[in-house]
Design a protein around this motif. Structure first.
Motif, short mmCIF file in Angstrom:
data_model
loop_
_atom_site.label_atom_id
_atom_site.label_comp_id
_atom_site.label_asym_id
_atom_site.label_seq_id
_atom_site.Cartn_x
_atom_site.Cartn_y
_atom_site.Cartn_z
N HIS A 39 10.39 -13.07 4.32
CA HIS A 39 10.36 -14.26 3.46
C HIS A 39 8.95 -14.80 3.26
CE1 HIS A 39 14.60 -14.13 4.66
NE2 HIS A 39 14.81 -14.66 3.45
N GLN A 40 8.12 -14.57 4.29
CA GLN A 40 6.74 -15.02 4.20
C GLN A 40 5.95 -14.11 3.23
OE1 GLN A 40 7.29 -17.99 5.30
NE2 GLN A 40 5.34 -18.05 6.40
N ILE A 41 6.19 -12.79 3.35
CA ILE A 41 5.52 -11.85 2.42
C ILE A 41 5.95 -12.18 0.99
CG2 ILE A 41 5.24 -9.42 1.78
CD1 ILE A 41 5.74 -8.71 4.69
N ALA A 42 7.23 -12.53 0.84
CA ALA A 42 7.74 -12.84 -0.51
C ALA A 42 6.94 -13.98 -1.14
CB ALA A 42 9.21 -13.22 -0.42
N LYS A 43 6.52 -14.94 -0.31
CA LYS A 43 5.72 -16.05 -0.86
C LYS A 43 4.39 -15.53 -1.40
CE LYS A 43 7.55 -19.63 2.16
NZ LYS A 43 7.25 -20.40 3.37
N ALA A 44 3.76 -14.65 -0.61
CA ALA A 44 2.48 -14.09 -1.07
C ALA A 44 2.68 -13.25 -2.33
CB ALA A 44 1.85 -13.25 0.03
N VAL A 45 3.82 -12.54 -2.38
CA VAL A 45 4.12 -11.73 -3.57
C VAL A 45 4.27 -12.64 -4.79
CG1 VAL A 45 5.81 -10.20 -4.65
CG2 VAL A 45 5.22 -9.89 -2.25
N MET A 46 5.01 -13.73 -4.63
CA MET A 46 5.20 -14.65 -5.75
C MET A 46 3.88 -15.25 -6.21
SD MET A 46 8.12 -14.40 -6.79
CE MET A 46 7.71 -15.22 -8.28
N ALA A 47 3.02 -15.58 -5.22
CA ALA A 47 1.71 -16.15 -5.57
C ALA A 47 0.92 -15.14 -6.39
CB ALA A 47 0.95 -16.51 -4.30
N SER A 48 0.97 -13.87 -5.94
CA SER A 48 0.23 -12.83 -6.68
C SER A 48 0.80 -12.67 -8.08
CB SER A 48 0.30 -11.50 -5.93
OG SER A 48 -0.33 -11.63 -4.68
N ILE A 49 2.14 -12.69 -8.18
CA ILE A 49 2.76 -12.53 -9.51
C ILE A 49 2.32 -13.67 -10.43
CG2 ILE A 49 4.97 -12.57 -10.76
CD1 ILE A 49 6.18 -11.00 -8.40
N MET A 50 2.24 -14.88 -9.87
CA MET A 50 1.80 -16.02 -10.70
C MET A 50 0.37 -15.80 -11.19
SD MET A 50 3.57 -18.90 -8.36
CE MET A 50 3.16 -20.44 -9.12
N ILE A 51 -0.47 -15.27 -10.31
CA ILE A 51 -1.86 -14.99 -10.74
C ILE A 51 -1.88 -13.86 -11.77
CG2 ILE A 51 -4.07 -14.01 -9.92
CD1 ILE A 51 -3.71 -15.83 -7.45
N LEU B 46 -4.29 -8.01 -5.91
CA LEU B 46 -3.60 -6.71 -5.95
C LEU B 46 -3.35 -6.14 -4.55
CD1 LEU B 46 -5.38 -5.07 -9.01
CD2 LEU B 46 -3.02 -5.81 -8.89
N VAL B 47 -4.06 -6.67 -3.56
CA VAL B 47 -3.88 -6.19 -2.18
C VAL B 47 -2.42 -6.31 -1.75
CG1 VAL B 47 -4.51 -6.70 0.23
CG2 VAL B 47 -6.26 -6.68 -1.55
N ILE B 48 -1.72 -7.25 -2.36
CA ILE B 48 -0.31 -7.47 -2.00
C ILE B 48 0.52 -6.22 -2.29
CG2 ILE B 48 0.58 -8.43 -4.17
CD1 ILE B 48 1.37 -9.78 -0.70
N VAL B 49 0.07 -5.40 -3.25
CA VAL B 49 0.82 -4.18 -3.60
C VAL B 49 0.98 -3.30 -2.35
CG1 VAL B 49 0.81 -2.07 -5.02
CG2 VAL B 49 0.07 -4.25 -6.00
N TYR B 50 -0.06 -3.25 -1.52
CA TYR B 50 -0.01 -2.46 -0.28
C TYR B 50 1.13 -2.96 0.60
CZ TYR B 50 -1.39 -0.68 4.27
OH TYR B 50 -1.38 -0.07 5.50
N TYR B 51 1.23 -4.28 0.72
CA TYR B 51 2.26 -4.85 1.59
C TYR B 51 3.65 -4.66 0.98
CZ TYR B 51 -1.34 -6.73 4.58
OH TYR B 51 -2.39 -6.82 5.44
N ILE B 52 3.72 -4.68 -0.34
CA ILE B 52 5.02 -4.45 -1.00
C ILE B 52 5.48 -3.02 -0.71
CG2 ILE B 52 6.22 -4.26 -3.23
CD1 ILE B 52 4.35 -6.44 -4.31
N LEU B 53 4.54 -2.06 -0.86
CA LEU B 53 4.88 -0.66 -0.60
C LEU B 53 5.26 -0.47 0.86
CD1 LEU B 53 2.10 1.12 -2.71
CD2 LEU B 53 4.51 0.86 -3.29
#
Lengths: 149, 214, 428
Positions: free
Chosen positions: A77-89, A137-144
């Motif tokens: 759920h915490q990673i999801a927040k970072a993902v959402m932040a990245s998507i907003m950017i 874009l670093v978040i892509v690594y964590y998504i993968l």
């Protein structure tokens, strides 16, 4: 996600969140006045004054998402927040780039722009979101990484 | 602005404009005042352009032979306020004996409304000792030394060349320097565009490889 | 279990009691195992919870609007269509079309011209020519088509990703206050492209009350792509205020309608699918179906509107109407007499009317506040012909009368209110 990746993620997104917060605050202040252009950083909102405060609110929200994701970063759920932040950017920066693409194709007097005019459309200065884009874009690594588990 | 420059080396003048056109084009030969002066540099005289409420008005001339429908007026007014009526070269030379920098003030007026603006020379266009030397060399040549004559000739040539070659905003107060058209930043744009294209390719590869893996 | 059910069925249950019953039944019949949330689930949760969902919605709407402006405005309309229509199509028609300036048929089809220093002169752009083949076609194919395309493209992407149902859940609480539910966001968003599919999308709503309310709100407060495109072209600086005024009207008037219209507003269960990658094929098909529907249904009405407005100007009917309604509009809404004709023409062609208002502002005839009032009035006071025709089909005569009555009341109350606020602020 191992301990090192978690630590790196925490520090990285805390810093990115702080930078986004600073950019967002600067845009919010800029939207109250004429805006500013500082070197290759542009926050003048010349194209549309309505967009500047709107963008500032999005940046501030994204920064808060990043900062709140730092604690217990490995949790989904915490990673999801970072993902959402990245998507907003990505949305805001993507639209800034799209605005350049849209204005680079047609010419002033001619049907299509000259090669020089086309390339010049992509010249600096750029808005803060565009600078945040590659770092987000670093978040892509964590998504993968999350997808693997 | 150059028309005004070479003509008005005498007394304080007022250039009175009709609503459309103005200024004499009785261009005085640029080296007529100084016998033995070297040839002037290559130059181009362009008309005075006045920005009238956002519209550029070109002042083309006042003199005889001008193909103009509304001719302007050209007046020389002395520092004591009297208007010079005898405009012969001889008289102009006589009254210019005590010229100083104060004599180089130009008023551009619109006759129909009486609106005026003043154009003043920038400091440093004339050398500091120019007028003193001029008075001595031109009006009291017996008492001028050969060094003074040579110095004046050199200063005169330099000043003339400045008027002929320098842009207006370097000669006159209140003349705006036009903004230079910026060269389009093609290199910066090309770099950013290349990054975009590379980023797009990487994205497509990522999506494609993700699909393949599934 | 059967015994219990038989017991409760005897008594009619309230909505809350039903939900309680469902919960009891599910607890006894469904086995719950441990389920580990995936990233998709976590993101889905974030987009639905108000605290995190609202900022995301703000970002999505920013993307929506920003893409719309650059796609429709910068790239297609300003980039290519203005050149095609103003530099090629209009001069070609002006030189080849039979008649010429001053001829009534030429004025109706190509260029009505305008008076300059007492002389009738030809128009130099398709916005001002007012002919069916010039303004009519330019509005449809030069401006509106791209606006509609941009809206439906983003709409289809949001729908296929799975964001739209979540947005519906997010706004559900707010919309419940006005007797609608989250699903209302779908017809509202569709109407931002074209009101015709928006009205069609009200069909899943269960009761006539909900459908009537939704259609009335769409017709009055949701500007279509045509209007938005032209407003963005002419008065971009006022867009924020216009949308704010319309949103306040949408919610405020919806609240009032909910109180006065008889009928029920039952719950609607919506499927909220998981987030997924949209496919090009699906997006393309949706885009084609919706855009072709706009072209087939709405465009003929737009062109018909052009002809009727042109005929009204030519026959003097517009002047007569302006003389009759002028004083009322001027006193009540505080707009100058020059706006009366475009406001009346707006019954048939809102987009063209906005264009005329923009011209009046450029000439300094209207103040910014008067333009603002007039544009808001134009948005709210009558649906376009195509929407009106569809409403006739979808509603019965009583509902049509009801919509019409609400509309008249709304225009006078809201327009008067804006005028009053303007007077109080010292800008009207």
């Amino acid at each position: 996600m191992n301990e090192n990746e978690k630590k790196f993620g925490q520090i990285y997104f805390a810093v990115l969140g702080a930078v986004a917060l600073a950019f967002g605050a600067a845009e919010l202040i800029a939207s109250a006045g004429e805006g500013f252009t500082w070197g290759i950083l542009d926050s003048s909102g010349a194209s549309d004054p309505m967009f500047l405060p709107w963008k500032a609110i999005i940046l501030l929200s994204a920064s808060l998402f990043y900062l709140s994701s730092v604690k217990n970063f490995a949790e989904v759920h915490q990673i999801a927040k970072a993902v959402m932040a990245s998507i907003m950017i990505w949305i805001v920066a993507g639209m800034a780039i799209w605005a350049r693409i849209a204005s680079s194709i047609p010419g002033e007097e001619t049907w299509f722009n000259s090669l020089e005019g086309f390339l010049a459309s992509y010249a600096p200065p750029y808005c803060p979101e565009v600078f945040l884009l590659p770092f987000s874009l670093v978040i892509v690594y964590y998504i993968l990484k999350e997808g693997e588990t | 602005m150059k028309n005004a420059k070479c003509k008005n080396q005498t007394k304080a003048v007022a250039i009175v404009l009709m609503s459309l056109l103005a200024l004499s084009t009785a261009v005085i030969s640029v080296n007529a005042h100084m016998p033995g002066a070297k040839a002037p540099p290559a130059f181009e005289l362009s008309p005075i352009v006045v920005l009238d409420d956002g519209t550029e008005v070109e002042i083309t001339g006042t003199g005889p032979g001008m193909e103009v429908e509304t001719k302007g007026e050209y007046k020389i007014i002395l520092l004591n306020g009297t208007e010079v009526t005898n405009m012969s070269n001889k008289n102009l030379k006589i009254i210019s004996k005590d010229n100083t920098l104060d004599n180089f003030r130009f008023d551009v007026c619109r006759n129909s409304t009486g609106e005026c603006f003043e154009v003043v020379l920038k400091e440093g266009v004339f050398p500091e000792d120019f007028f003193e030397l001029r008075k001595k060399v031109m009006f009291d040549p017996e008492n001028a030394t050969s060094e003074e004559r040579a110095l004046f000739k050199s200063e005169w040539e330099d000043t003339r060349d400045k008027f002929l070659t320098l842009p207006d905003w370097e000669l006159f107060e209140g003349v705006e320097e036009p903004e230079e058209e910026e060269e389009p930043a093609v290199v910066g744009g090309a770099i950013f565009f290349s990054i975009l294209v590379i980023g797009l390719i990487l994205f497509l590869v990522l999506v494609y490889s993700g699909k393949k893996a599934r | 279990m059967k015994r219990k059910l038989k017991e409760v069925v005897k008594v009619p249950l309230s909505v809350d009691e039903r939900w309680d019953l469902i919960e009891k039944i599910s607890k006894q019949t469904v086995e719950f195992g441990a389920y580990k949330h995936t990233l998709k689930d976590a993101i889905a949760e974030l987009t639905v919870k108000p605290l995190t969902g609202i900022p995301v919605a703000i970002a999505v709407i920013y993307g929506f609007w920003s893409f719309f402006c650059d796609f429709a405005g910068t790239l297609f309309t300003d980039g290519f269509m203005v050149k095609i229509f103003d530099e090629h199509w209009l001069p070609w028609l002006q030189s080849f079309f039979l008649g010429g300036l001053g001829n009534p048929f030429y004025a109706l089809m190509v260029d009505a011209g305008h008076i300059e220093d007492g002389v009738l002169v030809a128009s130099d752009n398709c916005f001002e020519a007012f002919g069916v083949l010039t303004s009519g076609l330019f509005i449809v194919f030069g401006v509106v088509l791209w606006a509609v395309l941009a809206f439906y493209l983003i709409f289809a992407i949001l729908e296929d990703i799975g964001y739209l149902p979540r947005l519906a859940v997010l706004v559900d609480t707010v919309l419940h206050k006005i007797g609608l539910h989250g699903y209302a966001i779908v017809p509202t968003f569709l109407s931002l492209g074209c009101n015709v599919p928006g009205v069609t999308a009200t069909r899943p709503l269960e009761t006539r009350k909900q459908r009537f309310m939704m259609m009335t709100l769409l017709a009055i407060f949701v500007p279509c792509g045509a209007q938005i495109g032209i407003m963005q072209e002419l008065v971009p600086e006022l867009m924020g205020w216009i949308f704010l005024t319309l949103a306040i009207g949408y919610l405020g008037f919806g609240f009032i309608l909910n109180k006065i219209v008889l009928g029920k507003s039952p719950e609607l269960i919506m499927d909220v699918p998981p987030y997924q990658m949209p496919t090009l094929r699906n997006i393309g098909r949706k885009l084609w179906i919706r855009t072709s529907r706009f072209l087939l249904v709405a465009v003929p009405f737009v062109l018909l509107g052009s002809i009727i407005v042109g005929l009204m100007y030519l026959t003097g009917a517009m002047d007569w109407l302006a003389a009759v309604f002028g004083p009322l509009l001027m006193v009540w809404f505080g707009v100058p007499s020059e706006t009366v004709a475009p406001l009346i023409a707006g019954f048939l062609r809102k987009d063209l009317a906005v264009g005329v208002l923009g011209g009046l502002m450029a000439q300094g005839i209207m103040t910014t506040f008067q333009v603002f009032t007039s544009v808001v009035l134009l948005c709210i006071y009558f649906p376009c012909l195509a929407t009106f025709a569809l409403m006739l089909k979808e509603e019965n005569w009583k509902e049509i009368l009801g919509s019409f009555a609400s509309l008249v009341a709304m225009v006078f109350v809201y327009g008067g209110l804006i005028h009053l606020i303007g007077i109080m602020l010292g800008v009207a």
